[in-house]
Design a protein around this motif. Sequence first.
Motif, PDB file in Angstrom:
ATOM      1  N   LEU A 151     -24.308 -33.264  -7.329  1.00  0.00           N
ATOM      2  CA  LEU A 151     -24.815 -33.161  -8.409  1.00  0.00           C
ATOM      3  C   LEU A 151     -25.586 -31.648  -8.531  1.00  0.00           C
ATOM      4  O   LEU A 151     -25.484 -30.930  -9.939  1.00  0.00           O
ATOM      5  CB  LEU A 151     -26.329 -34.004  -8.717  1.00  0.00           C
ATOM      6  N   ASP A 152     -25.846 -30.997  -7.763  1.00  0.00           N
ATOM      7  CA  ASP A 152     -26.303 -29.625  -7.525  1.00  0.00           C
ATOM      8  C   ASP A 152     -25.237 -28.667  -7.597  1.00  0.00           C
ATOM      9  O   ASP A 152     -25.536 -27.758  -7.857  1.00  0.00           O
ATOM     10  CB  ASP A 152     -27.091 -29.427  -6.298  1.00  0.00           C
ATOM     11  N   TYR A 153     -23.969 -29.082  -7.310  1.00  0.00           N
ATOM     12  CA  TYR A 153     -22.816 -28.250  -7.549  1.00  0.00           C
ATOM     13  C   TYR A 153     -22.332 -28.192  -9.080  1.00  0.00           C
ATOM     14  O   TYR A 153     -22.317 -27.048  -9.464  1.00  0.00           O
ATOM     15  CB  TYR A 153     -21.708 -28.653  -6.665  1.00  0.00           C
ATOM     16  N   ILE A 154     -22.249 -29.577  -9.613  1.00  0.00           N
ATOM     17  CA  ILE A 154     -21.800 -29.641 -10.893  1.00  0.00           C
ATOM     18  C   ILE A 154     -22.742 -29.493 -12.117  1.00  0.00           C
ATOM     19  O   ILE A 154     -22.361 -29.051 -13.317  1.00  0.00           O
ATOM     20  CB  ILE A 154     -20.922 -30.891 -11.168  1.00  0.00           C
ATOM     21  N   ARG A 177     -20.820 -27.278 -15.987  1.00  0.00           N
ATOM     22  CA  ARG A 177     -21.264 -28.615 -16.576  1.00  0.00           C
ATOM     23  C   ARG A 177     -20.331 -28.758 -17.949  1.00  0.00           C
ATOM     24  O   ARG A 177     -19.990 -29.783 -18.003  1.00  0.00           O
ATOM     25  CB  ARG A 177     -22.548 -28.386 -16.982  1.00  0.00           C
ATOM     26  N   GLU A 178     -19.930 -28.013 -18.475  1.00  0.00           N
ATOM     27  CA  GLU A 178     -19.188 -28.074 -19.749  1.00  0.00           C
ATOM     28  C   GLU A 178     -17.707 -28.415 -19.580  1.00  0.00           C
ATOM     29  O   GLU A 178     -17.213 -29.159 -20.141  1.00  0.00           O
ATOM     30  CB  GLU A 178     -19.190 -26.903 -20.551  1.00  0.00           C
ATOM     31  N   GLY A 179     -17.011 -27.756 -18.505  1.00  0.00           N
ATOM     32  CA  GLY A 179     -15.761 -28.019 -17.905  1.00  0.00           C
ATOM     33  C   GLY A 179     -15.832 -29.470 -17.483  1.00  0.00           C
ATOM     34  O   GLY A 179     -15.104 -30.441 -17.741  1.00  0.00           O
ATOM     35  N   PHE A 180     -16.626 -29.864 -16.704  1.00  0.00           N
ATOM     36  CA  PHE A 180     -17.005 -31.255 -15.966  1.00  0.00           C
ATOM     37  C   PHE A 180     -16.922 -32.301 -17.404  1.00  0.00           C
ATOM     38  O   PHE A 180     -16.401 -33.424 -17.269  1.00  0.00           O
ATOM     39  CB  PHE A 180     -17.818 -31.386 -15.340  1.00  0.00           C
ATOM     40  N   ALA A 181     -17.907 -31.965 -18.280  1.00  0.00           N
ATOM     41  CA  ALA A 181     -18.014 -32.990 -19.496  1.00  0.00           C
ATOM     42  C   ALA A 181     -16.634 -33.245 -20.335  1.00  0.00           C
ATOM     43  O   ALA A 181     -16.217 -34.270 -20.634  1.00  0.00           O
ATOM     44  CB  ALA A 181     -19.029 -32.269 -20.461  1.00  0.00           C
ATOM     45  N   ARG A 182     -15.768 -32.166 -20.312  1.00  0.00           N
ATOM     46  CA  ARG A 182     -14.640 -32.234 -20.982  1.00  0.00           C
ATOM     47  C   ARG A 182     -13.640 -33.158 -20.283  1.00  0.00           C
ATOM     48  O   ARG A 182     -12.704 -33.863 -20.693  1.00  0.00           O
ATOM     49  CB  ARG A 182     -13.839 -31.007 -21.123  1.00  0.00           C
ATOM     50  N   GLN A 229     -34.016 -30.615 -14.882  1.00  0.00           N
ATOM     51  CA  GLN A 229     -33.777 -30.629 -16.370  1.00  0.00           C
ATOM     52  C   GLN A 229     -32.156 -30.241 -16.559  1.00  0.00           C
ATOM     53  O   GLN A 229     -31.475 -30.621 -17.141  1.00  0.00           O
ATOM     54  CB  GLN A 229     -34.311 -29.439 -16.922  1.00  0.00           C
ATOM     55  N   GLN A 230     -31.522 -29.540 -15.508  1.00  0.00           N
ATOM     56  CA  GLN A 230     -30.131 -29.183 -15.522  1.00  0.00           C
ATOM     57  C   GLN A 230     -29.429 -30.564 -15.153  1.00  0.00           C
ATOM     58  O   GLN A 230     -28.317 -30.770 -15.821  1.00  0.00           O
ATOM     59  CB  GLN A 230     -29.637 -28.094 -14.402  1.00  0.00           C
ATOM     60  N   ARG A 231     -29.783 -31.349 -14.375  1.00  0.00           N
ATOM     61  CA  ARG A 231     -29.164 -32.526 -14.241  1.00  0.00           C
ATOM     62  C   ARG A 231     -29.076 -33.576 -15.385  1.00  0.00           C
ATOM     63  O   ARG A 231     -28.072 -34.025 -15.660  1.00  0.00           O
ATOM     64  CB  ARG A 231     -29.891 -33.380 -12.963  1.00  0.00           C
ATOM     65  N   PHE A 232     -30.616 -33.433 -16.141  1.00  0.00           N
ATOM     66  CA  PHE A 232     -30.472 -34.527 -17.307  1.00  0.00           C
ATOM     67  C   PHE A 232     -29.519 -33.862 -18.302  1.00  0.00           C
ATOM     68  O   PHE A 232     -29.089 -34.590 -19.114  1.00  0.00           O
ATOM     69  CB  PHE A 232     -31.919 -34.681 -17.534  1.00  0.00           C
ATOM     70  N   GLY A 233     -29.446 -32.629 -18.441  1.00  0.00           N
ATOM     71  CA  GLY A 233     -28.643 -31.875 -19.527  1.00  0.00           C
ATOM     72  C   GLY A 233     -27.098 -32.285 -19.369  1.00  0.00           C
ATOM     73  O   GLY A 233     -26.414 -32.788 -20.233  1.00  0.00           O
ATOM     74  N   LEU A 234     -26.656 -32.245 -17.989  1.00  0.00           N
ATOM     75  CA  LEU A 234     -25.466 -32.593 -17.698  1.00  0.00           C
ATOM     76  C   LEU A 234     -25.154 -34.347 -17.784  1.00  0.00           C
ATOM     77  O   LEU A 234     -24.306 -34.706 -18.608  1.00  0.00           O
ATOM     78  CB  LEU A 234     -25.319 -32.658 -15.925  1.00  0.00           C
ATOM     79  N   LEU A 235     -26.156 -35.181 -17.559  1.00  0.00           N
ATOM     80  CA  LEU A 235     -25.758 -36.522 -17.676  1.00  0.00           C
ATOM     81  C   LEU A 235     -25.994 -37.060 -19.115  1.00  0.00           C
ATOM     82  O   LEU A 235     -25.293 -37.936 -19.778  1.00  0.00           O
ATOM     83  CB  LEU A 235     -27.022 -37.352 -16.908  1.00  0.00           C
TER      84      LEU A 235
END
Length: 928
Positions: free
Chosen positions: A205-208, A214-219, A241-247
């Motif tokens: 999680l801390d890498y992605i 984050r945006e590339g992973f979401a795609r 907050q970064q993790r929550f934004g990703l999820l």
Amino acid sequence: MTLSFAPGDLVRARGREWVALPAPREGLLALRPLSGGESGAVILDPRLEIMPVEPARFDLPADARQTVQAKAALLADALRLTLRRGAGPFRSAAQLAFEPRIYQLVPLLMALRLAVPRLLIADDVGIGKTIEAGLILRELMDRGEVDAFSVLCPPHLVEQWVLELRSRFGIDAVAVTSATAARLERGLPLSQTLFDAYPHTVVSLDYIKAEKRREGFARSCPNFVIVDEAHACVGTGAGKQQRFGLLSGLAQDPGRGIVLLTATPHSGDEEAFGRLLSLIAPEFAEMNFGSERYRQQLARHFVQRRRSDLISEGWDEGRAFPKHESYEHAAGQLGLPYRLSREHLDFQEAVLDYCFARVERAAGDQKERRLAFWGTLALMRCVGSSPESALSALRNRMAKESERLESQIYDEDGDDEDAVDLEPGINFAADPALLSLVEQAELLTSRSDPKLEALISALKPLIKDGANPVVFCRYLATADYVRDALRRAFPKLRIEAVTGVLTPDERRDRVADMVPSEDEKTGQRILVATDCLSEGINLQQIFDAVVHYDLSWNPTRHQQREGRVDRFGQPAELVRSIMMFSPDSAIDGAVLDVILRKAEEIRKATGVTVPLPEERGAVTDALMASMMLRRSDTRQLAFDLRLEDGTEAVAARWRDASENEKKSRTMFAQNAMKPQEVAPEWAKAKAFLGSPAEARSFVEVAMARFGVPLEPRKNVLVAHLQGLDAGLRERLEQREMKGSVRLALVEPAPTGTALLTRTHPLTSTLAESLVEASLDPEALGSLGIGRTGAWPSKAVQKLTTLALLRIRFKITVHARKERLLLAEEAALVACQGGQVVYFGEAAREILLTEATSDLAPGARERFVARAQSELPTLLEGPLADFARARAEELMLDHARLRTASGSASRVTVVPVLPPDVIGLFSIMPDEV
């Protein structure tokens, strides 16, 4: 003319026979070798084949090789172990390398009832959330609903997840971390992402979470995601907050399945809980927690069970968990007290004087005062831990400053897990008073230590009772210091330390190496560990007691430490824990008053451990006040700094947390499913697939038949693959197995070994090879594995024909999107007088009963010929009827399970006739 083939049909292509599987799209064929395993499956276009693809039949040839009773039994076991497409309602059962408990199937049933599985699994520590999530993943993969997935977890859990998926579920996933991502991406075309190339991933999680990734992973993120330690993805910190934004970005795709795992979902914070639930469905963030409609809707997505729920509510799981006994010295005591010596008291007082002088000097500056508070608390933690850690902190204090001081003080899970046990570097500058403290600490390291003496006294009765303790320390220097002292105190015991100086693989190896061998005089062990082991490596197979040598300031960390041994799979009936503290210690007393006693009160009232209130300023003030008010000469300073207000504020937050947790437990307890709705179907699956013990027995017998028996060595079995037949060696090399392979018998398996199960490559390769040897006269001919045979036995009173069948079924799931699946079962059927009289275990008992003598060749030929002449009639009549009856039974099983899970879909099961006759054996009474 192009022929159309359905799943389950037999076809001939490229000079061999295949079974048709569900095709990826119209016009293509997915085929699995009739006599091979899933690894040999191919996809082909019939229009491009040189020779046409034709229908095929599976017949028992008249000249099929004959065999003896022992090898016929081995063939039956091999056939059962080759099958991976289970026909029962639990499709994944054939892929599992362990036996789940019935209660662990409840989240799976909940997932199956949802069109898109979205769950929050919040079972207590040690119940098996990883297993529950893995069962959902494996089942959806085997139903054809999930092709790619990502597990998102904290960095220190990545390797553990990769290992669990491979060893328990037969799923190979790659680890995606800051250390591995560049290597995985190397050589990929620009149009292909890492997640396109590797459909099965475990991601830090801390890498992605970083914005650039984050945006590339979401795609490119797969349509099924598991998030471990999901509570660490909501909150006020920047990382959370970064993790929550990703999820939250991933959750916006309504077709993406999401399974969230956490042992602390609510934690008294309704806003954070609402944000966590918004990842399941956006409307949960705004709904009224108290409404009945809300609870009913949430119950479909949320499961939360305490251990007591599984013991007291009909699940019969008392034997799955040990009894937990914690030491209480006397009424009102929370742990094991010990007294400080005069020298240690004087050193503590000198450190406090020094720190309070720093605090008083910074009183006018809010930022400086807060830094002085943190520096005081951090240094006092080290002083309370050991003289060695105090000395290390004092020296670090002169060398550097820490940017993570507050998170270190409160034992928060940070991004840098490798630094979890380092003594803090604090912001005070060096001066003569500090140098004097260093000298005092150096002197104490050579004197007797009352805390260490108390530990040894506490361990002696545990060791006498046969216990194997884990001693948890906060700091690296303390762990090494305690390890050396315990080696002197218990010279006959194996004592090791695991700290953050070791890599994750080295930690796992050191733990695995402590498994006692049978020839050792004593198998007892003591492991000294820091909190680098409080998560990630399970210890229940080796250890059964926990000593908290250092108090953790995060109550859930105590739970995590004990959860390493007090968990599902612990073989001991009793697990004991001891928490050490000194009533003479200013810092121990402050932590007990402000944090641990309050947390224990909530735990007794609600049954769960609530984390520290997230607003740490009040907690810091309360701890400082508690220390100052214990010393009469600092009361005025405490008053001037208004620290009493902090004590009241944190007490109020604890009360709020307690009330919210009680309310949460009342609202969200998951009791919708009953044991009787789950257990019968799982029992049937086990009976058809065989147990792990039977898989091990098969490998031992098979290797002996190949002339290369397994070699017992310490804690493992060694298979010398170089002694096997050349063709078999080549097949094993394709699965990255060659030379001498070490097979672990218990967990945790050391690096370079794997647990020997029915899904292990050696097990499956041996099973597939033996089945192929029976079907192909030219394959492994020297083994004498044949498909026919005859022998006398005490197991029968009449002439009996045993048919070893492979039955294929077409399973159609009638849902919003209809799916056709192929399933297979192995069956032993005993016929007498043209009728089926036994099947299942009763028929298996006949086959396993040792022959009483060997028949003359002529007599054996006559009995085999008679059985073969009757086979066409059996296939058209009783064996076909048996396959149809089995299909009807399977259809009822599927219906029952779907009713239990609330699913509206319907399943039909149709056998592919005639069934494949793998073996045909004539058994006559002994007197004949």
